[in-house]
Design a protein around this motif. Structure first.
Motif, short mmCIF file in Angstrom:
data_model
loop_
_atom_site.label_atom_id
_atom_site.label_comp_id
_atom_site.label_asym_id
_atom_site.label_seq_id
_atom_site.Cartn_x
_atom_site.Cartn_y
_atom_site.Cartn_z
N ASP A 75 -32.66 32.06 -23.64
CA ASP A 75 -32.66 30.61 -23.85
C ASP A 75 -32.54 29.80 -22.57
O ASP A 75 -32.59 28.57 -22.63
CB ASP A 75 -31.51 30.22 -24.79
N SER A 76 -32.37 30.45 -21.41
CA SER A 76 -32.09 29.71 -20.18
C SER A 76 -33.00 30.16 -19.04
O SER A 76 -32.93 31.31 -18.61
CB SER A 76 -30.63 29.90 -19.78
N TRP A 77 -33.82 29.24 -18.54
CA TRP A 77 -34.66 29.55 -17.39
C TRP A 77 -33.83 29.86 -16.14
O TRP A 77 -34.11 30.88 -15.48
CB TRP A 77 -35.62 28.39 -17.14
N PRO A 78 -32.83 29.08 -15.78
CA PRO A 78 -32.01 29.43 -14.60
C PRO A 78 -31.35 30.79 -14.73
O PRO A 78 -31.32 31.57 -13.75
CB PRO A 78 -30.98 28.30 -14.53
N ASP A 79 -30.81 31.10 -15.90
CA ASP A 79 -30.15 32.40 -16.09
C ASP A 79 -31.17 33.54 -16.05
O ASP A 79 -30.90 34.62 -15.51
CB ASP A 79 -29.39 32.43 -17.41
N PHE A 80 -32.33 33.28 -16.61
CA PHE A 80 -33.39 34.30 -16.61
C PHE A 80 -33.85 34.61 -15.19
O PHE A 80 -33.92 35.78 -14.78
CB PHE A 80 -34.57 33.83 -17.46
N HIS A 105 -40.99 29.81 -22.29
CA HIS A 105 -42.00 29.26 -23.19
C HIS A 105 -42.61 28.00 -22.59
O HIS A 105 -41.91 27.11 -22.12
CB HIS A 105 -41.35 28.95 -24.55
N GLN A 106 -43.93 27.93 -22.55
CA GLN A 106 -44.71 26.80 -22.03
C GLN A 106 -44.54 26.60 -20.52
O GLN A 106 -44.74 25.51 -19.99
CB GLN A 106 -44.37 25.50 -22.79
N ARG A 107 -44.19 27.67 -19.81
CA ARG A 107 -44.16 27.66 -18.35
C ARG A 107 -45.27 28.56 -17.82
O ARG A 107 -45.69 29.52 -18.48
CB ARG A 107 -42.82 28.19 -17.82
N ASN A 108 -45.71 28.28 -16.61
CA ASN A 108 -46.59 29.20 -15.89
C ASN A 108 -45.67 30.22 -15.21
O ASN A 108 -45.19 30.01 -14.10
CB ASN A 108 -47.43 28.46 -14.86
N LEU A 145 -42.37 32.31 -10.97
CA LEU A 145 -41.64 33.46 -10.41
C LEU A 145 -42.19 33.84 -9.04
O LEU A 145 -41.43 34.26 -8.16
CB LEU A 145 -41.74 34.65 -11.36
N GLY A 146 -43.50 33.67 -8.85
CA GLY A 146 -44.08 33.98 -7.56
C GLY A 146 -43.49 33.12 -6.45
O GLY A 146 -43.18 33.60 -5.36
N GLU A 147 -43.34 31.83 -6.75
CA GLU A 147 -42.75 30.92 -5.76
C GLU A 147 -41.28 31.25 -5.51
O GLU A 147 -40.80 31.20 -4.38
CB GLU A 147 -42.89 29.47 -6.25
#
Length: 311
Positions: free
Chosen positions: A39-44, A89-92, A97-99
């Motif tokens: 549920d968390s982009w920063p944690d992921f 979800h709905q992110r590139n 992650l590459g950046e």
């Protein structure tokens, strides 16, 4: 093919993040597995960064990261559709992650990756067209031709589990059994996914007998010739085999590699192959439907092979 000595591999599912590395000889080693912070982009991103950092001795700074994931990757924008993993979800995912990691990131659907692994290094090796049929908790698929993943509109290919195609009646030993069209999470009604995967098998058993049982218990009962379980599997085989045969006819696949939990039941796969052979336009001497060689890590292997293709 790239001369990169190692490819970092990630498998992203609704429950776990699995990390591995594929060496120059295409051998995969699993290094780590952690619960996914879905549920968390920063944690992921923090978890992925930490896992790679902890195992950095296994690869170089220019090793690409190959990701096999649940969900759909839009081929034009790279945007993810992964409703069960809101973190990205709905992110590139590839770009983001590459950046962050400062390395090349390749992201692709896990069913497609499984199919590529089977076509290049598994049971489909040597076949021109291979269809990958995922029969796990649900039903999914992928298609590989000439060693390349076929990616269709909006990233969708091989989704034989969806669309209003499921039979509404089957004939078993002279008896006609009528089945209701079930609503599907995809928004349609009558999808094979409603009856075809492990949860679908349980739903089918409940529909036929008004009895709740796990897919494992149903299959065990079938193998022991228990009457209700045997009826459920007979119906299941008809429901699943006809759309799969139709898929073979359309794609021209000379082999179907099956992944997912139900693929591990050898007797069930043999029975499914026998049924499918009845409905294809041209049956074969060799089995058409076989369990994949990479039931557990096929997605990671396929993602790494894909990274080597596009490098």
């Amino acid at each position: 093919m790239s001369t990169t000595p190692a490819v970092i591999c990630l498998d992203l599912g609704g429950s776990f993040v699995k990390l591995g590395v594929m060496d120059a000889q295409q051998q995969l080693t699993i290094l780590d597995q952690q619960k996914i912070p879905a549920d968390s982009w920063p944690d992921f991103t923090a978890l992925v960064s930490r896992m790679i950092q902890q195992h950095q001795l296994h690869f170089s700074t220019d090793s690409p990261l190959a990701i096999s994931t649940a969900g759909i990757v839009a081929p034009d924008s790279g945007e993810m559709f992964a409703s069960n993993i809101p973190a990205f979800h709905q992110r590139n995912l590839s770009q983001a992650l590459g950046e962050l990691l400062q390395r090349k990131v390749i992201v692709h659907n896990d069913a497609d990756c499984f199919t590529l692994a089977e076509a290049q290094a598994g049971v489909g090796k040597g076949h021109k067209v291979v269809f990958g049929a995922i029969i796990g908790s649900g039903v999914g698929g992928g298609l590989v031709a000439d060693g390349r993943i076929i990616t269709g509109q909006n990233g969708l290919t091989g989704e034989w589990g969806h669309g209003p195609i499921t039979l509404t009646e089957v004939d078993i030993e002279g008896e006609t059994i009528r089945l209701p069209r079930q609503p599907c999470p995809c928004g349609q009604k009558g999808c094979l996914d409603s009856y075809g995967g492990a949860r679908g098998l349980e739903n089918l058993h409940r529909t036929l007998h008004d009895v709740n049982a796990s897919s494992l218990d149903i299959i065990a009962g079938w193998q022991q010739q228990e009457v209700q379980a045997n009826r459920t599997i007979q119906v299941w085989l008809q429901l699943v085999s006809q759309p799969l045969a139709y898929t073979i006819n359309i794609t021209g696949a000379s082999l179907v590699a099956v992944g997912g939990g139900l693929a591990s039941v050898t007797a069930l796969m043999e029975a499914l192959n026998e049924e499918v052979q009845r409905y294809v336009l041209r049956s074969t001497q060799h089995p058409l439907v076989v369990p994949g060689a990479f039931a557990h890590n096929g997605g990671m292997i396929g993602a790494a092979l894909l990274a080597r293709q596009v490098a």
